[in-house]
Motif scaffolding. Sequence first.
Motif, PDB file in Angstrom:
ATOM      1  N   GLN B 152      24.131  37.342  17.165  1.00 26.97           N
ATOM      2  CA  GLN B 152      23.810  36.872  18.226  1.00 26.97           C
ATOM      3  C   GLN B 152      22.631  37.510  18.832  1.00 26.97           C
ATOM      4  O   GLN B 152      22.938  38.660  19.104  1.00 26.97           O
ATOM      5  N   TYR B 553       6.728  42.121  11.280  1.00 23.55           N
ATOM      6  CA  TYR B 553       6.492  40.748  11.436  1.00 23.55           C
ATOM      7  C   TYR B 553       6.247  40.509  13.022  1.00 23.55           C
ATOM      8  O   TYR B 553       6.869  41.116  13.660  1.00 23.55           O
ATOM      9  N   ASP B 555       6.803  38.470  15.303  1.00 23.89           N
ATOM     10  CA  ASP B 555       7.796  38.133  16.185  1.00 23.89           C
ATOM     11  C   ASP B 555       9.148  38.941  15.969  1.00 23.89           C
ATOM     12  O   ASP B 555      10.148  38.560  16.522  1.00 23.89           O
ATOM     13  N   ARG B 557      11.529  40.960  12.596  1.00 30.20           N
ATOM     14  CA  ARG B 557      12.277  40.384  11.686  1.00 30.20           C
ATOM     15  C   ARG B 557      13.095  41.665  11.239  1.00 30.20           C
ATOM     16  O   ARG B 557      12.795  42.802  11.263  1.00 30.20           O
ATOM     17  N   THR B 570      18.708  36.997   7.405  1.00 24.45           N
ATOM     18  CA  THR B 570      17.467  37.488   8.044  1.00 24.45           C
ATOM     19  C   THR B 570      17.278  36.692   9.392  1.00 24.45           C
ATOM     20  O   THR B 570      17.293  35.491   9.561  1.00 24.45           O
ATOM     21  N   LEU B 571      17.028  37.491  10.372  1.00 28.17           N
ATOM     22  CA  LEU B 571      16.738  37.074  11.750  1.00 28.17           C
ATOM     23  C   LEU B 571      15.161  37.165  11.949  1.00 28.17           C
ATOM     24  O   LEU B 571      14.766  38.597  11.803  1.00 28.17           O
ATOM     25  N   THR B 572      14.506  36.184  12.318  1.00 29.50           N
ATOM     26  CA  THR B 572      12.898  36.475  12.643  1.00 29.50           C
ATOM     27  C   THR B 572      12.789  35.653  13.882  1.00 29.50           C
ATOM     28  O   THR B 572      13.195  34.543  14.051  1.00 29.50           O
ATOM     29  N   GLY B 573      11.691  36.212  14.714  1.00 37.66           N
ATOM     30  CA  GLY B 573      11.395  35.716  15.894  1.00 37.66           C
ATOM     31  C   GLY B 573      12.737  35.763  16.901  1.00 37.66           C
ATOM     32  O   GLY B 573      13.379  34.677  17.456  1.00 37.66           O
ATOM     33  N   GLU B 575      12.761  36.582  20.209  1.00 40.75           N
ATOM     34  CA  GLU B 575      12.900  35.803  21.571  1.00 40.75           C
ATOM     35  C   GLU B 575      13.017  34.516  21.384  1.00 40.75           C
ATOM     36  O   GLU B 575      13.343  33.992  22.345  1.00 40.75           O
ATOM     37  N   LEU B 576      12.947  33.993  20.376  1.00 36.89           N
ATOM     38  CA  LEU B 576      13.115  32.358  20.477  1.00 36.89           C
ATOM     39  C   LEU B 576      14.643  32.189  20.871  1.00 36.89           C
ATOM     40  O   LEU B 576      14.919  31.070  21.251  1.00 36.89           O
ATOM     41  N   ALA B 577      15.522  33.129  20.187  1.00 37.87           N
ATOM     42  CA  ALA B 577      16.788  33.000  20.557  1.00 37.87           C
ATOM     43  C   ALA B 577      17.217  32.727  22.213  1.00 37.87           C
ATOM     44  O   ALA B 577      18.170  32.077  22.157  1.00 37.87           O
ATOM     45  N   GLU B 579      15.254  30.968  23.901  1.00 39.19           N
ATOM     46  CA  GLU B 579      14.680  29.852  24.637  1.00 39.19           C
ATOM     47  C   GLU B 579      15.308  28.438  24.392  1.00 39.19           C
ATOM     48  O   GLU B 579      14.828  27.466  24.265  1.00 39.19           O
ATOM     49  N   VAL B 580      16.738  28.564  24.164  1.00 42.31           N
ATOM     50  CA  VAL B 580      17.629  27.676  23.918  1.00 42.31           C
ATOM     51  C   VAL B 580      18.518  27.355  25.164  1.00 42.31           C
ATOM     52  O   VAL B 580      18.868  28.350  25.800  1.00 42.31           O
ATOM     53  N   VAL B 581      18.305  26.213  25.726  1.00 40.78           N
ATOM     54  CA  VAL B 581      18.740  26.156  27.095  1.00 40.78           C
ATOM     55  C   VAL B 581      19.863  24.930  26.953  1.00 40.78           C
ATOM     56  O   VAL B 581      19.509  23.949  26.354  1.00 40.78           O
ATOM     57  N   ASP B 582      21.033  25.185  27.306  1.00 42.35           N
ATOM     58  CA  ASP B 582      22.276  24.088  27.122  1.00 42.35           C
ATOM     59  C   ASP B 582      23.125  24.755  28.063  1.00 42.35           C
ATOM     60  O   ASP B 582      24.171  24.964  28.181  1.00 42.35           O
TER      61      ASP B 582
END
Lengths: 531, 584
Positions: B152, B553, B555, B557, B570-573, B575-577, B579-582
Amino acid sequence: MSTTSRPLLALAPVLGALLAGCGTRDPVWDTTPGPLVDFGLVGSAAILDTSASRALMLPVEGDLTLSPVSLPIGRGFATAAPTMDGSKLLVLTHGDVPVRTPADQTPGLGVIGGGTSPALGALYPLASPISGLSIDPEGAFAVVYSSPADVSFVENPNELSIVDLGRAPAADNPTPLTLRSFGGQPQSFVFTPTLHLPAGPTRLLVVLTDQDLGIIDLGAPAEGDITVELSSSGESVTPTAIAVTDGPAGTTDGAELAVLLEDDPNIVLIDLLPVLPGQMVAHSFSPTPNIVFAGGPPSALAFVDTDGGQRLGALVPSQQNLTLLDPATGISSTVDLGGAFESFTVVTAAAGGGTNGADVALAWSTQSPEVAFIDLGGAVGTPYRAVQVLELEQPVAQILDVPAPNERLKLLVAPDGQSFFVLDLVARTASPIASSTAGTVASVAGDGQFAWLFSPGGTDLAQLDLQNLHPLNLTLDDPISGAFDVARRDGGRALVAVDEDADFGVTVLDGTNPSLESAVEYSAVLLGSLR
Amino acid sequence: MPGERRWHGSCDVRPETVHLPGGVPSFLMTSPRRNDAGARPPSLRGRLRRRGLLPLLGAGLAVSAAAAACGSSSANDDGSGIPVPGDYAGNGGSCEGNTSGGSLAGFDAGVDALPPETDTTSYGAPVATGKYVWIANPSSGRVAYIDATTLQIKLVEAGDGPTYLAAVPDPTDDVAIVLNVLSLDATVLRASASGLTATTLPVPGSGNTWAVSADGHWAIAWTDARRITNPDPVEGYQDIAVLDLTPGSESSVDLTVGYRPVGVGFDTAGGHAYAVTQDGVSVVTLGQPPAVTKNIPLTSNLVDAGATPQVAITQDGAYALVRTDGLSSIDVVSLADGTPTTVPLPAPPTDLALSADGKTAVAVVRDTSQAALLPIPGIVADPSSLTLVTADALIGSVTLASQSSIGFFYTNALPDPVLTVIDTGAAMPVASSILLRAPVFGVFPSPDAGNVVVLHDALTSIGSQFVAAASLVPVALGLPPKIIGLTAPPISVAVAPDGAHALIAAGDDGTGIYELVVASMPSLDVQILPLASLPIAAGVVAGANRGYVAQTYPDGRITFIDFATGEARTLTGFELATEVVDDP
């Protein structure tokens, strides 16, 4: 040509006189018919007489006569669409706007059964007169949303109504929902197949906005959406398509989405993972984004099985290759296609199966006159022997599936509407079929035996036998605006050719052995079923 | 005589990690050895230059958590480098080994033709704490921390331009500190069961390197001039910031040390810090507030004022051991009063290190192929009390295991496939040789010295077509080594604290080959995984039984390898993680 009919046309003056004599003439007689919208369903053709707020369903008897059924669709027609299997027609209406009296109609989504005995199904009331309609390919759900055509004084572009077509209308069906928005608005909708998520199997509705995604659990739409923003740095990205997988075969924890971004070489993978302890969220799964690099802006995505395991296939026209990405590691391998293909689809079963259980993909292009078979059983380990290209005379604008028993075939349509190819996925041959008229429209019969081709506005019609590729040309008396292959009530098949532009006439031909001798013509069919 | 080529292994605070510079020019700073101009062959030896991680102060001084984790390691001199503590800036702490100078009779010509030494350092690599991997994003001002157990990703806001990360040892929490180079402050990030806290402290002088005390009480931000391209001679980089990391009462003090520090470390008691500079050793008393209380010159034997010798400081801060190129001795300088004691050696030493227990200093005398073992502190009272152990092969460098007295000796000044093993703590130490199948470039032992990863280069000398190679040597079991060909230059090596696994990350943007070797020991099972982009650094998160390799990379990696299953993810990007709103 048989002229045993035009009976409805003959009755029209009589009906008119009777109605006038009663002094209670239906207002519809004062309404100019149209615009008409027609569809081919499983067992009948449907003509939506929107000005009369009705659907004229045209099932066909064994003797090629029509048994029209007029069904009310409510006032304020907005849009309609059939389910993918043609078993239902969904009609969205605004009702009376504004609603002034208790008798006025409110917005709703009506369902019409499309079999040989058409009937009204459920009518799902809606809160707002909006016009966007997207239907689940499996026919289980529909979503109603605000479309650009809606011009109400105040609108909420992120307001949706999710309709469970398998349930009767109820307080929670449709489910109203306003998408959480960071400025985006819905652009398209994707209904996933059943995915094995942490809380069990369910289906998702993925809303592609102009800047992010909304994910809705169709098993619990009232829980709202999960917003997945696709950029962390503020730059504008637009999702244009997604691919979905429930994970590699034999797994139940690999559900994943892949998001194609406009003009972007990066693909966002979204793993649908269990919620971690302590995570305060509304849903029982946690979308976890990841990025993979395709080497160039992809034009199409699909999850595929390869000799190296499941991969995300990304067609990259600028690189003239199919990039195969390992979702777990982001490692890519490429299959050189030798051309800038734009679209691809998995055709494994129709092609007779792939090597070692891997997929076979078919790629095509609207620019380059060729198609490529990609054997994904040799795509990762030995990509050099994975591709077989067939040269065509024209590029491909559209591919039509052929139902069983000829599912090994695809009907390819060239952009000019004059060149067609019957592609045999097993023999890997492409047989050209030529039309003398540009813009010829093709469709495939529901029994998979024939294709039908006609020139809109013209009188030429042809049946193409998909077994021997023999074309049978016919010339009807009236121009053709639509041609629909339907099942007859006696189990045979019929072709219903509609002429919208003249007198709303219909010509019915035998679907298997069409001939002008046995054809039945109807004129002014809209008049016949008025009551 | 030119110094032996030197390289540095590095190890993270807990996992051992080594970063090699090959193929990452944008992340590396390189400076030629002053005594070897030009004439470097285009071999791995030429590419894998000594990193700015520098020879560490060694076991003598618990210079940092990194040093503590690595124990002693070899240190060598490139003529300009002073041994310093582990470098936290780019890799979460490191311990180094390298070699230098000297030649064996009969090999003079070859040794004289050796290529110049170069220091290189990587930036932007992650650091690992108990179960987290921390990665800074200077552009967004955020630090991503990834739970290596669940994978995570979470993000925390740091200051402006968070760039240099270090892991901070802590008995209960996962703690990291990041230097924000634009806002001139540092953010202390503390992840605990109750969540994450971020505390900002001023660092007016900025910096590019961290030193952290073994107990996590203190951190010092300082500037390593060797990481700066063409520094102005007037720039002394003498400002350091001493941070008290006591939870709830964090504070920082800006201090001034000598000209151009090359290493900063702490004594094990936590009472003092030491900055090795071109002016000598600046002693920082870690009181309230901390202050620079004296400077001990080390210049008596310097060849010129601009040179900095290799220095190792004992764990108790009592002595600085100084090796100077060309001098046939080691100077032991009292940090109490500056009194020097000269320990004569048969020839100029080419490397210097302190053992894990701090009881032995090891100097390598390449000209006689001998290891000089200096008892600490007994050597001060009796400079002749050293033990000389003669090897059967040429040795010029030493790498000491972090939790063992066993040292590994070799030379990389010329192609030589022999690895010499000496238990420096034995009553009667003897040298034993292990013949490998390719020239030794660097050695990365497990903490207990039971297994060793050896990097090879100069493979053309044996007719190989591989770019590089590595050998897995099960030293404890005495089994034959296993050699693995690499198709790209190695960039980073990490050995798990338990010695059961090792990672070798290799890559070359020119060929587009990026790979990770995952080795299990002592079975010597090897899994080679392709990577999606150029590796920056490999490491091990012991608490999660996972290895990782960060890659270039935009973003971000990172690839995690589950040692139990071999599965790579592999985790890439990063900061996108977030950007999930729930919202519930």
